[in-house]
Design an enzyme around this catalytic site. Structure first.
Site, mmCIF file in Angstrom:
data_model
loop_
_atom_site.group_PDB
_atom_site.id
_atom_site.type_symbol
_atom_site.label_atom_id
_atom_site.label_comp_id
_atom_site.label_asym_id
_atom_site.label_seq_id
_atom_site.Cartn_x
_atom_site.Cartn_y
_atom_site.Cartn_z
ATOM 1 N N LYS A 1 25.009 41.610 9.693
ATOM 2 C CA LYS A 1 22.641 41.211 9.069
ATOM 3 C C LYS A 1 22.837 40.326 10.469
ATOM 4 C CE LYS A 1 22.491 41.395 4.209
ATOM 5 N NZ LYS A 1 22.001 40.337 2.823
ATOM 6 N N LYS B 1 24.386 53.265 4.394
ATOM 7 C CA LYS B 1 24.128 53.161 2.658
ATOM 8 C C LYS B 1 22.675 52.639 2.592
ATOM 9 C CE LYS B 1 24.386 48.022 2.619
ATOM 10 N NZ LYS B 1 24.604 47.094 1.563
ATOM 11 N N LYS C 1 17.527 47.767 0.565
ATOM 12 C CA LYS C 1 16.207 47.603 0.235
ATOM 13 C C LYS C 1 15.353 47.270 1.684
ATOM 14 C CE LYS C 1 17.580 44.776 -3.199
ATOM 15 N NZ LYS C 1 18.578 44.672 -3.697
HETATM 16 P P1 TYM Z 1 22.381 43.953 -3.275
HETATM 17 O O1 TYM Z 1 20.544 43.147 -3.981
HETATM 18 O O2 TYM Z 1 22.011 44.493 -2.261
HETATM 19 O O3 TYM Z 1 22.942 45.467 -4.149
HETATM 20 C C1 TYM Z 1 22.369 44.954 -5.553
HETATM 21 C C2 TYM Z 1 23.270 45.936 -6.213
HETATM 22 O O4 TYM Z 1 23.218 47.185 -5.999
HETATM 23 C C3 TYM Z 1 24.749 47.807 -5.102
HETATM 24 N N1 TYM Z 1 24.411 48.509 -3.964
HETATM 25 C C4 TYM Z 1 24.265 50.103 -3.690
HETATM 26 N N2 TYM Z 1 25.424 50.674 -4.764
HETATM 27 C C5 TYM Z 1 25.550 51.765 -4.177
HETATM 28 N N3 TYM Z 1 24.910 52.588 -2.974
HETATM 29 C C6 TYM Z 1 24.342 51.978 -2.519
HETATM 30 N N4 TYM Z 1 23.435 52.575 -1.701
HETATM 31 C C7 TYM Z 1 23.855 50.266 -2.925
HETATM 32 N N5 TYM Z 1 22.929 49.000 -2.464
HETATM 33 C C8 TYM Z 1 23.098 48.156 -3.259
HETATM 34 C C9 TYM Z 1 25.335 46.895 -4.589
HETATM 35 O O5 TYM Z 1 26.719 46.800 -4.142
HETATM 36 C C10 TYM Z 1 25.432 45.420 -5.807
HETATM 37 O O6 TYM Z 1 25.830 45.668 -7.133
HETATM 38 N N6 TYM Z 1 25.384 39.690 -2.965
HETATM 39 C C11 TYM Z 1 24.723 40.701 -4.170
HETATM 40 C C12 TYM Z 1 24.223 40.445 -5.064
HETATM 41 C C13 TYM Z 1 25.001 38.722 -5.849
HETATM 42 C C14 TYM Z 1 26.034 39.169 -6.446
HETATM 43 C C15 TYM Z 1 26.107 37.581 -6.670
HETATM 44 C C16 TYM Z 1 26.544 40.322 -6.692
HETATM 45 C C17 TYM Z 1 24.499 37.207 -5.402
HETATM 46 N N7 TYM Z 1 25.751 37.175 -6.440
HETATM 47 C C18 TYM Z 1 27.326 37.844 -7.963
HETATM 48 C C19 TYM Z 1 27.402 39.869 -7.978
HETATM 49 C C20 TYM Z 1 27.491 39.509 -7.777
HETATM 50 C C21 TYM Z 1 24.064 41.886 -3.108
HETATM 51 O O7 TYM Z 1 23.255 41.077 -1.776
HETATM 52 O O8 TYM Z 1 23.835 42.876 -4.110
#
Ligand code: TYM
Length: 328
Positions: free
Chosen positions: A113, A195, A198
């Site tokens: 990032k 991957k 968003k």
């Molecule tokens: P985020 O918002 O990027 O994504 C949310 C969840 O979706 C999963 N994900 C995917 N899984 C499969 N294929 C993909 N292309 C894909 N893109 C996203 C992510 O792995 C995630 O599970 N850092 C985290 C948010 C967070 C969090 C937490 C998660 C903040 N605090 C505490 C767990 C526990 C994030 O950016 O997710």
């Protein structure tokens, strides 16, 4: 009965896509009855990169609405918005003070990032994984169901918890990441080497959960494939492999069955059939989403009860932490 606790979070940085659904949300729903669950819209993580206030406000509601529409229900799951529970911001500071900088230097998501933002990169983005650790540790979560991209962050959380416990006593539960064996990394449609995401500038790379049937058909039609013909699960051919994996996850079929079904058929047929499967799989979720967001109060009430429940639990943990450290 003593159920274990699950915590997971999702950013409000844009529209949710199939990767979020297949890698995370759908699994949260499937396992919610077995655990005590906390699912959090992590808006404080979202602001680690610049956001437009009106868009952020709308995205927070959209993400929360989609979680409810996907079937997370109040009987089993607390759904809330991170900034409404102040304990997250307080615990992150405390954890900052026990986390060595060197551990954060190793985080691959930060490296990726920050390359895009160069010198504009915020301290918040660097500290992002520590806030994530605070999220998880506040609720004594045993399990963190996430996509594969979050593995390193959950491991860091464990390390931070262990270091804290070593200094101040057994305060934190050490969590484990729970990553689905298939669907943990759904790839982009145009660029299947990366991957699905968003904040991808190229909107055609992702199927968003609120895309119309026509948008879905058109995106899948344009998905990158290869110059071969056979429709088989071959990781060496990332485009076709990704389309087949999405098909598998949504139909629940076995790989051999799917390969037999598509034997002798064209990529065009695969794409057309996949598009219909995606459209039908998302239809009930979209319907529910539009029903529930028609009534503004409904979502507000769920989120306000969620913040209250999460807040009570988090405050209790924070008290334990501050006592152990001599801050109280
Ligand atoms: P985020 O918002 O990027 O994504 C949310 C969840 O979706 C999963 N994900 C995917 N899984 C499969 N294929 C993909 N292309 C894909 N893109 C996203 C992510 O792995 C995630 O599970 N850092 C985290 C948010 C967070 C969090 C937490 C998660 C903040 N605090 C505490 C767990 C526990 C994030 O950016 O997710």
């Amino acid at each position: 009965m003593n159920k274990k606790t699950v915590f997971s979070g999702i950013q409000a940085s844009g529209h949710l896509h199939l990767g979020n659904y297949l890698g995370a949300i759908r699994n949260w729903k499937a396992m919610q009855e077995e655990y005590n669950n906390y699912f959090c819209v992590v808006d404080l993580h979202t602001i680690t990169v610049p956001q437009h206030p009106a868009e952020l406000r709308a995205n927070i509601r959209e993400v929360a609405g989609l979680l409810i529409a996907a079937g997370l229900d109040e009987e089993h799951s607390v759904v809330f918005v991170q900034s409404k529970v102040r304990a997250h911001s307080e615990l992150v500071w405390i954890l900052n003070c026990v986390t060595p900088m060197g551990w954060l230097h190793r985080m691959t998501q930060f490296k990726e990032k920050s390359e895009k933002q160069k010198e504009e990169v915020s301290v918040g983005l660097y500290d992002y994984p520590v806030l994530q650790a605070a999220d998880i540790l506040l609720y004594d979560a045993h399990l963190v169901p996430v996509g594969a991209d979050q593995k390193q962050h959950v491991e860091l959380c464990r390390d931070i918890a262990q270091r804290f416990n070593h200094r101040y006593g057994e305060i934190f539960v050490l969590p484990d990441a729970l990553i689905p064996p298939v669907g943990g990394r759904v790839m982009g449609l145009i660029n299947p080497e990366k991957k699905m995401s968003k904040s991808e500038e190229k909107q055609e790379d992702s199927v968003f959960l609120l895309d119309t049937p026509d948008q879905i058909r058109s995106k899948i039609k344009r998905a990158t494939t290869d110059s071969r013909k056979e429709i088989v699960f071959d990781e060496e051919r990332p485009g076709i492999y990704n389309l087949l994996t999405i098909y598998q996850l949504l139909t629940g079929g076995k790989r051999e069955q799917i390969e037999t079904y598509f034997e002798g058929k064209s990529y065009k047929t695969l794409k057309e059939e996949l598009a219909e499967v995606v459209i039908e799989s998302l239809r009930p979720l979209q319907q529910k989403y539009f029903d529930l967001t028609g009534d503004n109060n409904f979502l507000d009430q769920i989120l306000s009860r969620g913040a209250e429940q999460a807040g009570a639990r988090a405050e209790k943990k924070l008290r334990q932490v501050t006592e152990a450290m001599g801050l109280r």
